[in-house]
Design a protein around this motif. Structure first.
Motif, short mmCIF file in Angstrom:
data_model
loop_
_atom_site.label_atom_id
_atom_site.label_comp_id
_atom_site.label_asym_id
_atom_site.label_seq_id
_atom_site.Cartn_x
_atom_site.Cartn_y
_atom_site.Cartn_z
N VAL A 198 0.85 -1.20 0.00
CA VAL A 198 0.00 0.00 0.00
C VAL A 198 0.88 1.25 0.00
CG1 VAL A 198 -1.78 1.31 1.21
CG2 VAL A 198 -1.86 -1.20 1.19
N SER A 233 0.91 5.27 0.22
CA SER A 233 0.03 6.34 0.70
C SER A 233 0.81 7.63 0.88
CB SER A 233 -0.64 5.93 2.02
OG SER A 233 0.33 5.78 3.04
N GLN A 288 -5.48 12.38 2.61
CA GLN A 288 -4.70 11.17 2.34
C GLN A 288 -5.18 10.48 1.07
OE1 GLN A 288 -4.91 7.75 5.05
NE2 GLN A 288 -2.69 7.54 4.92
N TYR A 289 -4.22 10.00 0.29
CA TYR A 289 -4.48 9.21 -0.91
C TYR A 289 -3.70 7.90 -0.78
CZ TYR A 289 -6.25 13.60 -2.74
OH TYR A 289 -6.96 14.77 -2.91
N SER A 290 -4.26 6.82 -1.31
CA SER A 290 -3.56 5.54 -1.22
C SER A 290 -3.82 4.71 -2.46
CB SER A 290 -3.98 4.77 0.04
OG SER A 290 -5.35 4.45 -0.02
N TYR A 291 -2.88 3.80 -2.71
CA TYR A 291 -2.96 2.91 -3.87
C TYR A 291 -2.42 1.55 -3.46
CZ TYR A 291 -1.75 0.75 -8.35
OH TYR A 291 -1.64 -0.11 -9.41
N THR A 292 -3.16 0.49 -3.80
CA THR A 292 -2.72 -0.87 -3.53
C THR A 292 -2.10 -1.46 -4.78
OG1 THR A 292 -4.46 -1.17 -1.88
CG2 THR A 292 -3.43 -3.16 -2.76
#
Length: 230
Positions: A104, A106, A169-173
């Motif tokens: 992840v 973030s 907050q931004y997140s990417y898996t």
């Protein structure tokens, strides 16, 4: 012997069963191992850099950094990435980081408001190269180099209202990797009609960048680390 083996297995399982932080960057000191590439044409004077006290009033609703040792503990980039009215293509690139599926990524971002009555649209992208140390950097106002994978795109429609001016907050898996892969991750400040005379572009910032590897399930752990006994 059995107790010893059980203890070893338990300790290994306990250690692998904890989320692993691969990197955290709060920008208390701007990281020298990160690469700055301003591919804008023409390139302006501004590169991604550490904030100064002048910028803190523009970000996070006037509080400066989201996290860190000081109000200036974040990285920012602005409209001076190019001159006149041109396309901005300004990059901040991590060193090589080995990624696996389900990791992840973030970070927090905020749009800076320079003051006045006009709000100029901004755009920020998170992109990934899977070519590790051999990654080709972007060239030209629309070039992305080897950073073909677009993971996050903040305000792609260039709205004047959709890029938050509070830390968000931004997140990417991570998905699609065949195995653990050497990668580079890049922040791309990409704004057409930007610059000091452009109809778009003001300034954006990032803070508390992190990559975390999630907890392994018991099934995955034992399948990965132990063969069946017959």
């Amino acid at each position: 012997m059995v107790k010893t083996l059980f203890s070893i297995i338990f300790l290994l399982f306990f250690s692998f069963n904890q989320a692993q932080n691969l990197i955290t960057e709060n920008f208390d000191v701007f990281p020298e191992t990160w690469t700055k590439v301003n591919a804008s044409v023409p390139a302006g004077a501004n590169l991604w850099d550490a904030a100064t006290s002048v910028q803190t009033s523009f970000f996070g609703g006037g509080t400066g950094a989201y996290n860190g040792d000081a109000a200036t503990s974040y990285a920012f980039v602005n409209f001076n990435s190019t001159t006149g009215n041109n396309t901005i293509n300004n990059w901040l690139i991590t060193p090589v980081i080995n990624l696996m599926n389900d990791d992840v990524i973030s970070f927090y971002s905020s749009k800076g408001l320079s003051g006045g009555v006009d709000i100029f649209a901004d755009n920020l992208q998170l992109r990934i190269s899977t070519n590790g140390a051999a990654t080709i950097d972007p060239v030209g106002s629309n070039g992305v180099g080897d950073f073909a994978e677009l993971a996050i795109d903040i305000n792609p429609t260039l709205s004047t209202t959709l890029y938050p001016n509070e830390w968000t907050q931004y997140s990417y898996t991570v998905t699609g990797l065949p195995a653990e892969t050497a990668c580079k991750i890049a922040f791309r400040y990409a704004v057409p009609n930007g610059g000091p005379l452009g109809s778009n572009s003001d300034q954006v910032a990032i803070d508390q960048f992190a990559i975390d590897r999630p907890v392994l399930s018991a099934d995955v752990f034992f399948t990965t680390h132990f063969s069946s006994c017959k």
